[in-house]
Scaffold this active site. Structure first.
Site, PDB file in Angstrom:
ATOM      1  CG  ASP A 113       2.823  -7.898  12.817  1.00 56.27           C
ATOM      2  OD1 ASP A 113       3.574  -7.294  12.596  1.00 56.27           O
ATOM      3  OD2 ASP A 113       2.272  -7.691  13.176  1.00 56.27           O
ATOM      4  CB  SER A 136      -0.600  -0.256   0.956  1.00 56.14           C
ATOM      5  OG  SER A 136      -2.020   1.039   1.130  1.00 56.14           O
ATOM      6  CE1 TYR A 158       3.211   7.581  10.610  1.00 56.95           C
ATOM      7  CE2 TYR A 158       3.878   9.487  10.326  1.00 56.95           C
ATOM      8  CZ  TYR A 158       3.392   8.589   9.593  1.00 56.95           C
ATOM      9  OH  TYR A 158       3.805   8.554   8.312  1.00 56.95           O
ATOM     10  CB  THR A 217      -0.766   6.596   1.203  1.00 60.30           C
ATOM     11  OG1 THR A 217      -0.546   7.404   1.967  1.00 60.30           O
ATOM     12  CG2 THR A 217       0.758   7.392   0.120  1.00 60.30           C
TER      13      THR A 217
END
Length: 316
Positions: free
Chosen positions: A73, A25, A165, A201
């Protein structure tokens, strides 16, 4: 620096083994497609087997001959060891690693559930750490290799409602900078940092959100192919740090954050309300922080961005 790769570099590129983490992605998928016509062998890593199938198909359409996929992961150190071991077992070496895996979270430190905040940080910080610890011994044996970490403008500044973030990117940047220092004894190994600004994105729609409002990337929004171009160029000609876009924008923000903190703090909240939080109401959601949603993984988000062919090249 000229953006074209010379014939010698092009020949070298065709034999490379390129491992891309977070390859299904946004920037990761754009990077995989960009490498597809350039790298001899691609290894794509993501949490989602279904999304990996789509990414593999996209890379083959773009010209890749050899594409392996690994559903792992990388917040799990055993998974990172496993994917590196499988890549070496299959291809004998690893020339380039691109770590793009990230999940986004919006919401104040008080409002965001602790487990969501922790998962956002884990993906960037521990994901980068585990992959680096697994792959650097391979590169040391080869006396060569390039590790590229996709960081962010938010690895150098903080923004209200984006504490998770920012924490993840500050921590990731610390890991990458330390790796740059600790690999100085091996001149053939390069550790590179890419710091994008606002990129079109799907991560904004996939994000955890506890603000009450849907979010969008602030203007100016760039195409993910711009970042992919910087990454492929770093694989050919490594540099310690590249900002996307080039120009005064990101450095000006960072300078304001560092040298004029009171003014920055006064302005950043209202600017967030204006440029990032939309009028669309949204219930609290963990987004894709804990689990991927393959149907929502693609290169582009839903915000306009300049076509890559119309945008100036990113220098490396």
């Amino acid at each position: 620096m000229h953006s074209l790769v010379n014939p010698k570099e092009a020949r070298a590129a065709t034999g490379r083994v390129v491992l891309i983490v977070g390859a299904t992605s946004g920037i990761g998928l754009a990077t995989a497609v960009a490498f597809a016509g350039r790298a001899g062998k691609l290894v794509l890593v993501s949490r989602s087997p279904e999304a990996l199938d789509a990414a593999e198909a996209a890379c083959r359409r773009a010209g890749a001959d050899t594409v392996d996929t690994l559903a792992e992961d990388v917040t799990d150190p055993v998974a990172a060891d496993r994917l590196v071991a499988r890549t070496v077992e299959r291809h004998g070496r690893i020339d380039v690693v691109v770590h793009t895996a990230a999940v986004m979270g919006y919401g104040s430190v008080e409002a965001m559930p602790a487990e969501v905040f922790t998962a956002v940080v884990d993906t960037a910080v521990h994901g980068t750490l585990h992959v680096a610890r697994a792959v650097l011994p391979v590169m040391r044996r080869q006396h060569a290799g390039t590790f590229i970490g996709v960081n962010s403008l938010l690895g150098s500044v903080t923004v209200p409602q984006m504490g998770a973030y920012a924490t993840s990117k500050w921590g990731q940047r610390a890991v990458l900078r330390t790796l740059q220092q600790e690999t100085r004894d091996e001149p053939g190994i390069s550790v590179c940092i890419v710091s994008p600004g606002s990129i079109n994105t799907p991560i904004y729609d996939q994000a955890a959100n506890y603000t009450g409002h849907a979010t969008r990337p602030p203007w100016p929004v760039l195409a993910p192919e711009r970042v992919a171009a910087a990454i492929t160029r770093l694989a050919d000609r490594p540099r310690r740090h590249v900002s996307v876009p080039i120009g005064p924008g990101n450095p000006l923000i960072i300078t304001g954050f560092r040298l004029l903190p009171r003014l920055y703090d006064r302005l950043v909240g209202p600017l967030l309300q204006l440029a990032v939080l939309t009028r669309e109401r949204l219930r609290p959601t963990p987004g894709t922080v804990h689990h991927p949603e393959p149907a929502r993984e693609r290169i582009h988000g839903r915000w306009p961005a300049p076509h890559p062919a119309e945008a100036p090249a990113v220098r490396s």
